[in-house]
Design a protein around this motif. Sequence first.
Motif, PDB file in Angstrom:
ATOM      1  N   ALA A  29      -8.435  -4.516  44.807  1.00 20.43           N
ATOM      2  CA  ALA A  29      -7.252  -3.653  44.382  1.00 20.43           C
ATOM      3  C   ALA A  29      -6.446  -4.493  43.697  1.00 20.43           C
ATOM      4  CB  ALA A  29      -6.954  -2.778  45.772  1.00 20.43           C
ATOM      5  N   THR A  33       0.503  -0.229  42.697  1.00 24.83           N
ATOM      6  CA  THR A  33      -0.183   1.390  42.930  1.00 24.83           C
ATOM      7  C   THR A  33       0.183   1.960  41.596  1.00 24.83           C
ATOM      8  OG1 THR A  33       0.030   1.358  45.124  1.00 24.83           O
ATOM      9  CG2 THR A  33      -0.211   3.273  44.101  1.00 24.83           C
ATOM     10  N   LEU A  34      -0.793   2.485  40.898  1.00 25.15           N
ATOM     11  CA  LEU A  34      -0.551   3.008  39.612  1.00 25.15           C
ATOM     12  C   LEU A  34       0.083   4.431  39.899  1.00 25.15           C
ATOM     13  CD1 LEU A  34      -3.931   1.901  37.865  1.00 25.15           C
ATOM     14  CD2 LEU A  34      -1.540   0.711  37.790  1.00 25.15           C
ATOM     15  N   ASP A  36       0.304   8.516  39.198  1.00 22.56           N
ATOM     16  CA  ASP A  36      -0.793   9.886  39.227  1.00 22.56           C
ATOM     17  C   ASP A  36      -1.305   9.895  38.013  1.00 22.56           C
ATOM     18  OD1 ASP A  36      -0.040  10.022  42.139  1.00 22.56           O
ATOM     19  OD2 ASP A  36       1.223  11.808  41.667  1.00 22.56           O
ATOM     20  N   GLN A  74     -13.498   2.142  39.001  1.00 19.89           N
ATOM     21  CA  GLN A  74     -12.372   3.009  38.661  1.00 19.89           C
ATOM     22  C   GLN A  74     -11.507   3.356  40.226  1.00 19.89           C
ATOM     23  OE1 GLN A  74     -12.986   7.281  38.038  1.00 19.89           O
ATOM     24  NE2 GLN A  74     -11.759   7.180  36.138  1.00 19.89           N
ATOM     25  N   LYS A  75     -12.509   3.532  41.049  1.00 20.77           N
ATOM     26  CA  LYS A  75     -11.603   3.797  42.445  1.00 20.77           C
ATOM     27  C   LYS A  75     -10.910   2.760  42.998  1.00 20.77           C
ATOM     28  CE  LYS A  75     -12.887   5.643  47.114  1.00 20.77           C
ATOM     29  NZ  LYS A  75     -13.926   6.084  47.716  1.00 20.77           N
ATOM     30  N   SER A  76     -11.615   1.552  42.607  1.00 17.14           N
ATOM     31  CA  SER A  76     -10.897   0.207  43.111  1.00 17.14           C
ATOM     32  C   SER A  76      -9.579  -0.011  42.753  1.00 17.14           C
ATOM     33  CB  SER A  76     -12.051  -0.952  43.252  1.00 17.14           C
ATOM     34  OG  SER A  76     -11.912  -1.531  41.936  1.00 17.14           O
ATOM     35  N   LEU A  77      -9.433   0.439  41.204  1.00 20.86           N
ATOM     36  CA  LEU A  77      -8.300   0.041  40.449  1.00 20.86           C
ATOM     37  C   LEU A  77      -7.287   1.225  40.771  1.00 20.86           C
ATOM     38  CD1 LEU A  77      -9.743  -1.392  37.446  1.00 20.86           C
ATOM     39  CD2 LEU A  77      -8.923  -2.573  39.253  1.00 20.86           C
ATOM     40  N   GLY A  78      -7.480   2.342  41.266  1.00 19.09           N
ATOM     41  CA  GLY A  78      -6.487   3.561  41.443  1.00 19.09           C
ATOM     42  C   GLY A  78      -6.508   4.280  40.362  1.00 19.09           C
ATOM     43  N   THR A  80      -7.738   7.616  37.652  1.00 20.49           N
ATOM     44  CA  THR A  80      -8.499   8.943  37.989  1.00 20.49           C
ATOM     45  C   THR A  80      -9.007   9.474  36.820  1.00 20.49           C
ATOM     46  OG1 THR A  80      -6.391  10.123  38.029  1.00 20.49           O
ATOM     47  CG2 THR A  80      -7.075   9.483  40.248  1.00 20.49           C
ATOM     48  N   SER A 296      -0.281   6.740  32.326  1.00 19.43           N
ATOM     49  CA  SER A 296      -0.468   8.329  32.624  1.00 19.43           C
ATOM     50  C   SER A 296      -0.117   9.277  31.410  1.00 19.43           C
ATOM     51  CB  SER A 296       0.106   8.478  33.869  1.00 19.43           C
ATOM     52  OG  SER A 296       0.147   9.970  34.478  1.00 19.43           O
TER      53      SER A 296
END
Length: 306
Positions: A29, A33-34, A36, A74-78, A80, A296
């Motif tokens: 990770a 935290t990226l 939304d 993708q999931k490990s990096l946060g 979507t 985003s």
Amino acid sequence: MPSSPEPRHKNSIGDSAPQCAGPLANLVAPRVTLPDNACDSHLHILGPASRYLYSPDRIYTPPDCLLADYLSLQKSLGLTRCVLVQPSVYGSDNSVLLEALQSLGNAGRGVVVLNGKESTSELRDMDAVGVKGVRVNLVDVKSPSANLPIEALLWLQERISSLGWHLELLVHVDKYPNLDEELSALEVPIVFGHMGYLSRGVNPNHPGMTAMLALLQSGRAWAKITGPYRIGPEGRPYDTAAEIARRLANHCMDRLVWGSDWPHVMVNGPMPHDADLLNAMTEWVPERNQQQALFSNNAANLYHWA
């Protein structure tokens, strides 16, 4: 909707294009935290080679790098959302990309390569599964172009303008010091890969970079903050890429999108770790409002999620 392609013959084992290393398998990770709906705006899906033929004109041969592999990263990096970009190894056969987009649904977008034979109906079908741009690669191909193919770009513009698509250019901007003037006839959005893909050893203040920046500031173009290991003469900490990224962020933050460039094909040197690349990016663009835009908001605008 495009139908799933039929299985295809296995690629020849005797192909002469050099083999690429695969991405690092260990997933970590990132420190930050990226936001939304964070989006990876540049990646490639490759294979399986047992099903999809590579182009005989390719300049590298990759290992299988499948959608399932990417989704774990993708999931490990946060992240979507993601944007799949047609790799040069498939030429204008977009089968792998289109099949992956059908699996991703609204979380995915695509940038294809066209051969000029596509019907209007085929283009609309691509649009329906999430294609939002056309890639024109002038450098990382068997026969690089010495000039901007303006007539070809104008022809592509005619095909895609009604769909609201953009043109993504992979060019070394330092080869075109009057880039903004040369592209003045284009009315569709222009996206520059790899921050303008400055040739190694060239000063980041080159007139070609200034011309690209002028296009971004005019609202006519975007730049992808991707592939720092492809820019400048050095490896980590990617000082040249950091200088360019900070300059772009200071002058046109609302015209930038970030991408992983996974699976990092044709890397000369140690394979980068995706978490390290993302950590570096958040150091270059540290403010939270900048990160909201980069990861985003801007991607939502460019790729029609907004």
